[in-house]
Design a protein around this motif. Structure first.
Motif, PDB file in Angstrom:
ATOM      1  N   VAL A  59      18.558  49.043  28.123  1.00 24.59           N
ATOM      2  CA  VAL A  59      17.166  49.353  27.848  1.00 24.59           C
ATOM      3  C   VAL A  59      16.381  48.680  28.957  1.00 24.59           C
ATOM      4  O   VAL A  59      16.450  47.459  29.135  1.00 24.59           O
ATOM      5  CB  VAL A  59      16.702  48.874  26.459  1.00 24.59           C
ATOM      6  N   ILE A  60      15.687  49.510  29.725  1.00 28.03           N
ATOM      7  CA  ILE A  60      15.012  49.072  30.936  1.00 28.03           C
ATOM      8  C   ILE A  60      13.513  49.134  30.708  1.00 28.03           C
ATOM      9  O   ILE A  60      12.980  50.182  30.333  1.00 28.03           O
ATOM     10  CB  ILE A  60      15.411  49.981  32.114  1.00 28.03           C
ATOM     11  N   GLY A  61      12.831  48.007  30.919  1.00 28.77           N
ATOM     12  CA  GLY A  61      11.376  47.977  30.845  1.00 28.77           C
ATOM     13  C   GLY A  61      10.800  48.252  32.223  1.00 28.77           C
ATOM     14  O   GLY A  61      11.266  47.696  33.214  1.00 28.77           O
ATOM     15  N   MET A  62       9.800  49.132  32.271  1.00 28.19           N
ATOM     16  CA  MET A  62       9.141  49.469  33.538  1.00 28.19           C
ATOM     17  C   MET A  62       7.678  49.064  33.449  1.00 28.19           C
ATOM     18  O   MET A  62       6.968  49.473  32.523  1.00 28.19           O
ATOM     19  CB  MET A  62       9.268  50.972  33.804  1.00 28.19           C
ATOM     20  N   ASP A  63       7.244  48.251  34.410  1.00 23.96           N
ATOM     21  CA  ASP A  63       5.856  47.804  34.433  1.00 23.96           C
ATOM     22  C   ASP A  63       4.944  48.971  34.799  1.00 23.96           C
ATOM     23  O   ASP A  63       5.206  49.695  35.766  1.00 23.96           O
ATOM     24  CB  ASP A  63       5.677  46.672  35.443  1.00 23.96           C
ATOM     25  N   ILE A  64       3.875  49.135  34.012  1.00 23.37           N
ATOM     26  CA  ILE A  64       2.895  50.190  34.267  1.00 23.37           C
ATOM     27  C   ILE A  64       1.553  49.500  34.498  1.00 23.37           C
ATOM     28  O   ILE A  64       1.079  48.768  33.628  1.00 23.37           O
ATOM     29  CB  ILE A  64       2.771  51.155  33.057  1.00 23.37           C
ATOM     30  N   PRO A  65       0.934  49.708  35.675  1.00 31.83           N
ATOM     31  CA  PRO A  65      -0.357  49.065  35.937  1.00 31.83           C
ATOM     32  C   PRO A  65      -1.369  49.389  34.832  1.00 31.83           C
ATOM     33  O   PRO A  65      -1.483  50.536  34.399  1.00 31.83           O
ATOM     34  CB  PRO A  65      -0.795  49.674  37.273  1.00 31.83           C
ATOM     35  N   GLY A  66      -2.064  48.345  34.368  1.00 37.37           N
ATOM     36  CA  GLY A  66      -3.083  48.512  33.347  1.00 37.37           C
ATOM     37  C   GLY A  66      -2.561  48.512  31.917  1.00 37.37           C
ATOM     38  O   GLY A  66      -3.346  48.626  30.983  1.00 37.37           O
ATOM     39  N   ARG A  67      -1.261  48.398  31.747  1.00 43.96           N
ATOM     40  CA  ARG A  67      -0.695  48.357  30.396  1.00 43.96           C
ATOM     41  C   ARG A  67      -0.071  46.999  30.144  1.00 43.96           C
ATOM     42  O   ARG A  67       0.688  46.502  30.969  1.00 43.96           O
ATOM     43  CB  ARG A  67       0.371  49.441  30.227  1.00 43.96           C
ATOM     44  N   PRO A  68      -0.359  46.392  28.988  1.00 41.70           N
ATOM     45  CA  PRO A  68       0.187  45.062  28.706  1.00 41.70           C
ATOM     46  C   PRO A  68       1.689  45.091  28.424  1.00 41.70           C
ATOM     47  O   PRO A  68       2.387  44.129  28.707  1.00 41.70           O
ATOM     48  CB  PRO A  68      -0.597  44.608  27.477  1.00 41.70           C
ATOM     49  N   GLU A  69       2.188  46.177  27.854  1.00 44.17           N
ATOM     50  CA  GLU A  69       3.597  46.284  27.505  1.00 44.17           C
ATOM     51  C   GLU A  69       4.304  47.230  28.473  1.00 44.17           C
ATOM     52  O   GLU A  69       3.736  48.244  28.876  1.00 44.17           O
ATOM     53  CB  GLU A  69       3.759  46.822  26.074  1.00 44.17           C
ATOM     54  N   PRO A  70       5.553  46.936  28.805  1.00 45.54           N
ATOM     55  CA  PRO A  70       6.283  47.851  29.680  1.00 45.54           C
ATOM     56  C   PRO A  70       6.626  49.149  28.955  1.00 45.54           C
ATOM     57  O   PRO A  70       6.710  49.183  27.726  1.00 45.54           O
ATOM     58  CB  PRO A  70       7.553  47.075  30.032  1.00 45.54           C
ATOM     59  N   GLU A  71       6.813  50.203  29.710  1.00 44.90           N
ATOM     60  CA  GLU A  71       7.356  51.436  29.169  1.00 44.90           C
ATOM     61  C   GLU A  71       8.875  51.282  29.206  1.00 44.90           C
ATOM     62  O   GLU A  71       9.407  50.703  30.150  1.00 44.90           O
ATOM     63  CB  GLU A  71       6.911  52.606  30.043  1.00 44.90           C
ATOM     64  N   THR A  72       9.575  51.764  28.208  1.00 40.68           N
ATOM     65  CA  THR A  72      11.011  51.554  28.171  1.00 40.68           C
ATOM     66  C   THR A  72      11.783  52.858  28.338  1.00 40.68           C
ATOM     67  O   THR A  72      11.349  53.915  27.877  1.00 40.68           O
ATOM     68  CB  THR A  72      11.461  50.881  26.856  1.00 40.68           C
ATOM     69  N   MET A  73      12.898  52.741  29.025  1.00 38.80           N
ATOM     70  CA  MET A  73      13.839  53.841  29.179  1.00 38.80           C
ATOM     71  C   MET A  73      15.196  53.336  28.705  1.00 38.80           C
ATOM     72  O   MET A  73      15.586  52.213  29.033  1.00 38.80           O
ATOM     73  CB  MET A  73      13.929  54.290  30.635  1.00 38.80           C
ATOM     74  N   THR A  74      15.887  54.155  27.933  1.00 35.20           N
ATOM     75  CA  THR A  74      17.210  53.792  27.435  1.00 35.20           C
ATOM     76  C   THR A  74      18.254  54.643  28.145  1.00 35.20           C
ATOM     77  O   THR A  74      18.072  55.848  28.309  1.00 35.20           O
ATOM     78  CB  THR A  74      17.291  54.022  25.915  1.00 35.20           C
ATOM     79  N   MET A  75      19.325  53.992  28.579  1.00 40.38           N
ATOM     80  CA  MET A  75      20.449  54.668  29.209  1.00 40.38           C
ATOM     81  C   MET A  75      21.689  54.333  28.400  1.00 40.38           C
ATOM     82  O   MET A  75      22.002  53.160  28.192  1.00 40.38           O
ATOM     83  CB  MET A  75      20.607  54.209  30.662  1.00 40.38           C
ATOM     84  N   GLU A  76      22.368  55.372  27.897  1.00 43.35           N
ATOM     85  CA  GLU A  76      23.592  55.215  27.106  1.00 43.35           C
ATOM     86  C   GLU A  76      24.735  55.922  27.815  1.00 43.35           C
ATOM     87  O   GLU A  76      24.560  57.045  28.306  1.00 43.35           O
ATOM     88  CB  GLU A  76      23.432  55.852  25.723  1.00 43.35           C
ATOM     89  N   LEU A  77      25.897  55.288  27.861  1.00 42.89           N
ATOM     90  CA  LEU A  77      27.107  55.897  28.400  1.00 42.89           C
ATOM     91  C   LEU A  77      28.141  56.008  27.286  1.00 42.89           C
ATOM     92  O   LEU A  77      28.398  55.031  26.590  1.00 42.89           O
ATOM     93  CB  LEU A  77      27.681  55.046  29.540  1.00 42.89           C
ATOM     94  N   THR A  78      28.724  57.191  27.137  1.00 47.66           N
ATOM     95  CA  THR A  78      29.763  57.415  26.152  1.00 47.66           C
ATOM     96  C   THR A  78      30.958  58.028  26.869  1.00 47.66           C
ATOM     97  O   THR A  78      30.869  59.143  27.389  1.00 47.66           O
ATOM     98  CB  THR A  78      29.278  58.382  25.043  1.00 47.66           C
ATOM     99  N   GLU A  79      32.046  57.286  26.905  1.00 44.43           N
ATOM    100  CA  GLU A  79      33.238  57.768  27.599  1.00 44.43           C
ATOM    101  C   GLU A  79      33.958  58.771  26.707  1.00 44.43           C
ATOM    102  O   GLU A  79      34.171  58.520  25.526  1.00 44.43           O
ATOM    103  CB  GLU A  79      34.151  56.594  27.950  1.00 44.43           C
ATOM    104  N   GLN A  80      34.315  59.914  27.302  1.00 48.08           N
ATOM    105  CA  GLN A  80      35.012  60.958  26.554  1.00 48.08           C
ATOM    106  C   GLN A  80      36.328  61.301  27.225  1.00 48.08           C
ATOM    107  O   GLN A  80      36.685  62.461  27.329  1.00 48.08           O
ATOM    108  CB  GLN A  80      34.136  62.200  26.445  1.00 48.08           C
ATOM    109  N   GLY A  81      37.024  60.309  27.684  1.00 41.80           N
ATOM    110  CA  GLY A  81      38.269  60.499  28.402  1.00 41.80           C
ATOM    111  C   GLY A  81      38.257  59.655  29.653  1.00 41.80           C
ATOM    112  O   GLY A  81      37.229  59.066  29.997  1.00 41.80           O
ATOM    113  N   PRO A  82      39.366  59.581  30.359  1.00 37.08           N
ATOM    114  CA  PRO A  82      39.449  58.674  31.507  1.00 37.08           C
ATOM    115  C   PRO A  82      38.475  59.006  32.638  1.00 37.08           C
ATOM    116  O   PRO A  82      38.076  58.128  33.377  1.00 37.08           O
ATOM    117  CB  PRO A  82      40.901  58.795  31.971  1.00 37.08           C
ATOM    118  N   ARG A  83      38.080  60.272  32.780  1.00 28.05           N
ATOM    119  CA  ARG A  83      37.168  60.624  33.871  1.00 28.05           C
ATOM    120  C   ARG A  83      35.990  61.456  33.378  1.00 28.05           C
ATOM    121  O   ARG A  83      35.457  62.282  34.133  1.00 28.05           O
ATOM    122  CB  ARG A  83      37.915  61.370  34.972  1.00 28.05           C
TER     123      ARG A  83
END
Length: 150
Positions: free
Chosen positions: A86-110
């Protein structure tokens, strides 16, 4: 088409999903290693710093196709290697960061499914963030394919 979602931020959300031809550990490494991230994320050389731990800071200067540069900063809010950021990104003029979530789910070796999601304050911000995330995923997919051939 506007899809306002009742979320904690009362914002506008998107979710992008891709299946990548790489193990989750390789995708994680590409996303969390500064020199690799710079290669696929359209970042200016030498501008990427990633302290991948809860509370750790990150920064990168993104370069658009027309050469414009946009410095970005933020912090890591949640880190669970090799599957969740979960990555917080600073946004000028906003007290709280905007968040982006990145999930990885492995479904086999490759085969790894990557899911990127974000909630924004407006449809315009969501559309821009979704376009930017799509470009990131395109770059990541190309970088991983190059590594598979090399």
């Amino acid at each position: 088409m506007s899809t306002e979602q009742k979320t904690p931020a009362n914002g506008f959300s998107y979710t992008l999903t891709r299946t990548l031809d790489a193990p989750a550990a390789r995708v994680w490494q590409a996303w969390t290693t500064p020199d690799q991230y710079a290669q696929w994320a359209h970042a200016a050389p030498g501008s990427v710093e990633l302290d991948v731990r809860p509370g750790g800071a990150w920064k990168a200067t993104m370069v658009t196709p027309d050469g414009a540069e946009f410095p970005l900063t933020g912090s890591y809010l949640e880190v669970a290697e090799p599957s969740h950021l979960v990555i917080g990104m600073d946004i000028p003029g906003r007290p709280e960061p905007e968040t982006m979530t990145m999930e990885l789910t492995e479904q086999g070796p490759r085969n790894t499914v990557i899911t990127v999601s974000q909630t924004c304050e407006s449809a315009e911000a969501r559309d821009g963030a979704e376009q930017g995330s799509g470009m990131l995923l395109d770059g990541l997919e190309g970088f991983l394919a190059e590594g598979a051939r090399g």
